[in-house]
Design a protein around this motif. Structure first.
Motif, PDB file in Angstrom:
ATOM      1  N   ALA A   1      48.202  35.484  45.349  1.00  0.00           N
ATOM      2  CA  ALA A   1      48.430  36.209  44.095  1.00  0.00           C
ATOM      3  C   ALA A   1      49.588  37.173  44.281  1.00  0.00           C
ATOM      4  O   ALA A   1      49.643  37.884  45.282  1.00  0.00           O
ATOM      5  CB  ALA A   1      47.170  36.968  43.686  1.00  0.00           C
ATOM      6  N   THR A   2      50.509  37.193  43.326  1.00  0.00           N
ATOM      7  CA  THR A   2      51.667  38.088  43.424  1.00  0.00           C
ATOM      8  C   THR A   2      51.686  39.040  42.233  1.00  0.00           C
ATOM      9  O   THR A   2      51.434  38.641  41.091  1.00  0.00           O
ATOM     10  CB  THR A   2      52.981  37.287  43.463  1.00  0.00           C
ATOM     11  OG1 THR A   2      53.058  36.426  42.329  1.00  0.00           O
ATOM     12  CG2 THR A   2      53.074  36.448  44.731  1.00  0.00           C
ATOM     13  N   PHE A   3      51.994  40.291  42.519  1.00  0.00           N
ATOM     14  CA  PHE A   3      52.004  41.340  41.502  1.00  0.00           C
ATOM     15  C   PHE A   3      53.342  42.063  41.503  1.00  0.00           C
ATOM     16  O   PHE A   3      53.796  42.551  42.539  1.00  0.00           O
ATOM     17  CB  PHE A   3      50.910  42.379  41.793  1.00  0.00           C
ATOM     18  CG  PHE A   3      49.524  41.875  41.554  1.00  0.00           C
ATOM     19  CD1 PHE A   3      48.894  41.075  42.499  1.00  0.00           C
ATOM     20  CD2 PHE A   3      48.854  42.190  40.381  1.00  0.00           C
ATOM     21  CE1 PHE A   3      47.607  40.594  42.280  1.00  0.00           C
ATOM     22  CE2 PHE A   3      47.561  41.714  40.152  1.00  0.00           C
ATOM     23  CZ  PHE A   3      46.941  40.918  41.102  1.00  0.00           C
TER      24      PHE A   3
ATOM     25  N   LEU B   1      43.011  43.797  42.036  1.00  0.00           N
ATOM     26  CA  LEU B   1      43.441  43.498  43.402  1.00  0.00           C
ATOM     27  C   LEU B   1      42.233  43.339  44.335  1.00  0.00           C
ATOM     28  O   LEU B   1      42.146  42.381  45.110  1.00  0.00           O
ATOM     29  CB  LEU B   1      44.349  44.622  43.939  1.00  0.00           C
ATOM     30  CG  LEU B   1      45.755  44.741  43.363  1.00  0.00           C
ATOM     31  CD1 LEU B   1      46.412  46.045  43.822  1.00  0.00           C
ATOM     32  CD2 LEU B   1      46.620  43.547  43.772  1.00  0.00           C
TER      33      LEU B   1
ATOM     34  N   LEU C   1      40.210  40.120  43.520  1.00  0.00           N
ATOM     35  CA  LEU C   1      40.858  38.906  44.029  1.00  0.00           C
ATOM     36  C   LEU C   1      40.692  38.806  45.549  1.00  0.00           C
ATOM     37  O   LEU C   1      40.393  37.739  46.086  1.00  0.00           O
ATOM     38  CB  LEU C   1      42.336  38.879  43.637  1.00  0.00           C
ATOM     39  CG  LEU C   1      42.619  38.666  42.148  1.00  0.00           C
ATOM     40  CD1 LEU C   1      44.111  38.805  41.848  1.00  0.00           C
ATOM     41  CD2 LEU C   1      42.130  37.279  41.691  1.00  0.00           C
ATOM     42  N   ARG C   2      40.890  39.929  46.246  1.00  0.00           N
ATOM     43  CA  ARG C   2      40.736  39.885  47.711  1.00  0.00           C
ATOM     44  C   ARG C   2      39.306  39.541  48.104  1.00  0.00           C
ATOM     45  O   ARG C   2      39.069  38.759  49.019  1.00  0.00           O
ATOM     46  CB  ARG C   2      41.180  41.211  48.335  1.00  0.00           C
ATOM     47  CG  ARG C   2      42.694  41.392  48.314  1.00  0.00           C
ATOM     48  CD  ARG C   2      43.131  42.536  49.213  1.00  0.00           C
ATOM     49  NE  ARG C   2      42.689  43.835  48.736  1.00  0.00           N
ATOM     50  CZ  ARG C   2      43.468  44.708  48.080  1.00  0.00           C
ATOM     51  NH1 ARG C   2      44.730  44.409  47.814  1.00  0.00           N
ATOM     52  NH2 ARG C   2      42.991  45.866  47.698  1.00  0.00           N
TER      53      ARG C   2
ATOM     54  N   THR D   1      46.763  39.163  48.333  1.00  0.00           N
ATOM     55  CA  THR D   1      47.465  39.844  47.240  1.00  0.00           C
ATOM     56  C   THR D   1      48.796  40.412  47.730  1.00  0.00           C
ATOM     57  O   THR D   1      48.835  41.201  48.677  1.00  0.00           O
ATOM     58  CB  THR D   1      46.606  40.990  46.671  1.00  0.00           C
ATOM     59  OG1 THR D   1      46.232  41.873  47.733  1.00  0.00           O
ATOM     60  CG2 THR D   1      45.350  40.453  46.000  1.00  0.00           C
ATOM     61  N   TYR D   2      49.858  39.994  47.098  1.00  0.00           N
ATOM     62  CA  TYR D   2      51.215  40.422  47.451  1.00  0.00           C
ATOM     63  C   TYR D   2      51.826  41.242  46.312  1.00  0.00           C
ATOM     64  O   TYR D   2      51.562  40.979  45.133  1.00  0.00           O
ATOM     65  CB  TYR D   2      52.124  39.217  47.661  1.00  0.00           C
ATOM     66  CG  TYR D   2      51.906  38.472  48.948  1.00  0.00           C
ATOM     67  CD1 TYR D   2      52.746  38.670  50.041  1.00  0.00           C
ATOM     68  CD2 TYR D   2      50.877  37.543  49.081  1.00  0.00           C
ATOM     69  CE1 TYR D   2      52.562  37.971  51.232  1.00  0.00           C
ATOM     70  CE2 TYR D   2      50.683  36.838  50.256  1.00  0.00           C
ATOM     71  CZ  TYR D   2      51.539  37.058  51.326  1.00  0.00           C
ATOM     72  OH  TYR D   2      51.353  36.360  52.504  1.00  0.00           O
TER      73      TYR D   2
ATOM     74  N   ILE E   1      47.475  47.118  50.270  1.00  0.00           N
ATOM     75  CA  ILE E   1      48.405  46.017  50.557  1.00  0.00           C
ATOM     76  C   ILE E   1      49.289  46.423  51.741  1.00  0.00           C
ATOM     77  O   ILE E   1      50.097  47.347  51.629  1.00  0.00           O
ATOM     78  CB  ILE E   1      49.246  45.674  49.309  1.00  0.00           C
ATOM     79  CG1 ILE E   1      48.330  45.132  48.204  1.00  0.00           C
ATOM     80  CG2 ILE E   1      50.344  44.658  49.659  1.00  0.00           C
ATOM     81  CD1 ILE E   1      49.034  44.710  46.936  1.00  0.00           C
TER      82      ILE E   1
ATOM     83  N   GLN F   1      52.747  42.233  53.218  1.00  0.00           N
ATOM     84  CA  GLN F   1      52.482  41.590  51.931  1.00  0.00           C
ATOM     85  C   GLN F   1      53.247  42.282  50.800  1.00  0.00           C
ATOM     86  O   GLN F   1      52.840  42.221  49.637  1.00  0.00           O
ATOM     87  CB  GLN F   1      50.968  41.513  51.674  1.00  0.00           C
ATOM     88  CG  GLN F   1      50.321  40.486  52.635  1.00  0.00           C
ATOM     89  CD  GLN F   1      48.823  40.370  52.519  1.00  0.00           C
ATOM     90  OE1 GLN F   1      48.144  41.293  52.090  1.00  0.00           O
ATOM     91  NE2 GLN F   1      48.293  39.232  52.938  1.00  0.00           N
TER      92      GLN F   1
END
Lengths: 323, 323
Positions: B57-59, B165, B168-169, B175-176, B196, B200
């Motif tokens: 997952a990217t934020f 976040l 999801l983890r 998580t990036y 993070i 990441q």
């Protein structure tokens, strides 16, 4: 009573004391030094304890995790790709170096230095998506065979280093590759070969562009080199990708010197390791005068810096997995 | 009997069904859509199951994980640093933009566009080691206060996104952050603020060089920008750092469009999320005409692409942790 006592000892010993974590390493000082370092930094009672979060280990690839003679395997792949491409379209061979490369004339390519090699890579590693490139590289690595060993290139990884990677991971380390080789090339096989996923591979980078094409949203390799992950580039690659100083680094050539210097240049405990190619019988023997993997400064300064020089002939019981 | 049955149900339900993983999200369609996606890709019985290894997952950061008004917080930090530096040595203010910046004249700096902002960053974020820069940025982020909210900048992260976040983890995602902001700046607080770690975080990169100095082996920030992690640069940053396509991406501006396009452009299941700033009361309200975080194409094309548009005013029960 003796059985009960033995049981208690067994229950309180760490796993590494129960089974040899490095069976392909001979019982020399090298193996003892590695295990002593790992035992120390993972022992919460130790003054040199390092929390798992900060146990970062970086490994060079060519000559450290797998062989690199007679020339970097990526260069041999590039030559094969160039030959195939030139068969379809001879006009791509616009320079003498490219013509020599397509004829498999490695000596001429090598004599042209890094510029010549980049010319070959620019043409052979371009005009393709990252995904397609990696699929092609993986296919080559697992089917093409090495000119002298007859093994597949993927089969020329070093068994003692595979064990070292696993041992460190079992002890809470994150293991990264930090290589002068191309990042996309290494990622094509690093997970299979070393158990190292793409996000733990740092390497030389080329121009990559995003495009939305008929087949979807893709990333294309456009040739050119935007970052060279070698020598003083290795600490830079580490800070860009990992973001903090490792505590363990392994290399085999002077291209790894700065990575070891950075790794062992912090305040806490650290370990520098150099694989010295001393085994002409089972692998190759080379150091100061080699055209590939030149190792001079590391041999001269490594010992006084406290780095471990691993003597392949003496310290490794086995070299390749299939031996 | 009823008690026994209830016990069985409890034991077989996933954790997410027992406790609300997103308590600061209202019970709207947005929350339901996120949970439905996560339930599907983590269910081994589902045809859309994704193994944990591939749950990436990217934020985006500015405007997605924390606020970005009246201007990117990194720009405010740069102005503060420049002012301090100019007090010691006024000769560094060689251009009108730098003079305006040192006077805190944000309007002039903003009017000069990205070039002006880069001028300020080149002078303020250079001549310092990465470590020292991060210590200074962290200090500023946790003590300096925002001009309108009065909170520290570190306190202006979004509580619902912190929960997302963590959720999801907990469900096996990595998580990036993939941000147009500076990679060193974000890393200074990302572990504390978001959980993070540095490796990441993907961001805009400047020239960094390795040096062996009196204090040891260090990495220096030399100013200049070598990679802009924005727009079409975001998929490139992702492939360089992560090495494979994410399955979940969240952003808030058209600078994130290509990241969402790449993430949702693969063959498997994927999720694109856009935070729409609709809440002038609790945060800020802006989109199409904003000088920061402009969102136009995402609003026009996002819904037809299946992306979730999160309405802050409607979908979030809480904005900042201290609210």
């Amino acid at each position: 009573m003796r059985i009960a006592a033995a049981t208690i000892v067994t229950l309180t010993l760490p796993l590494s004391a129960l089974a040899d974590p490095l069976p392909s390493w001979n019982d020399t000082e090298a193996k003892a030094a590695i295990i002593a370092f790992v035992d120390t930094v993972t022992d919460p009672e130790s003054g040199d304890f390092v929390p798992a979060r900060d146990r970062i280990a970086t490994f060079d690839n060519d000559g450290t995790l797998w062989a690199e003679q007679p020339v970097y395997f990526q260069a041999l792949y590039a030559l094969d790709v160039l030959r195939e491409k030139a068969a379809d379209d001879p006009s791509i061979l616009g320079t003498d170096v490219l013509k020599a490369a397509a004829e498999g004339d490695l000596d001429t390519v090598m004599a042209s230095g890094i510029e010549g090699l980049l010319e070959v890579i620019n043409v052979s590693h371009a005009g393709i998506t990252v995904d397609a490139f990696q699929a092609d590289a993986y296919e080559w690595l697992t089917t093409a065979t090495h000119p002298t060993s007859g093994k597949t290139y993927a089969g020329m990884v070093y068994q003692p280093m595979l064990e070292l990677l696993s041992y460190l991971r079992d002890e809470g380390f994150a293991t990264y590759i930090v290589s002068g080789g191309g990042i996309d090339f290494i990622r094509s096989f690093a997970d299979d070969a070393y158990g190292i996923p793409p996000w733990q591979v740092v390497g030389t980078e080329g121009t990559t562009t995003f495009a939305v094409e008929e087949g979807g949203a893709v990333l294309n390799k456009d040739g050119g080199v935007t970052f060279v992950d070698d020598k003083e580039g290795k600490p830079v690659g580490i800070i860009r990708h990992i973001g903090q100083r490792p505590i363990f680094a392994a290399g085999n050539s002077d291209g790894d010197f700065e990575m070891l210097e950075y790794t062992t240049g912090g305040d806490g405990p650290s370990f520098g390791l150099i694989v010295h190619h001393t085994d002409a019988e089972r692998e190759f023997s080379y150091d100061r005068d080699s055209h590939i993997g030149e190792l001079e400064r590391g041999l001269d300064e490594g010992p006084e810096r406290g780095w471990l020089i691993v003597d392949m002939a003496q310290d490794w019981a086995k070299v390749f997995p299939s031996d």
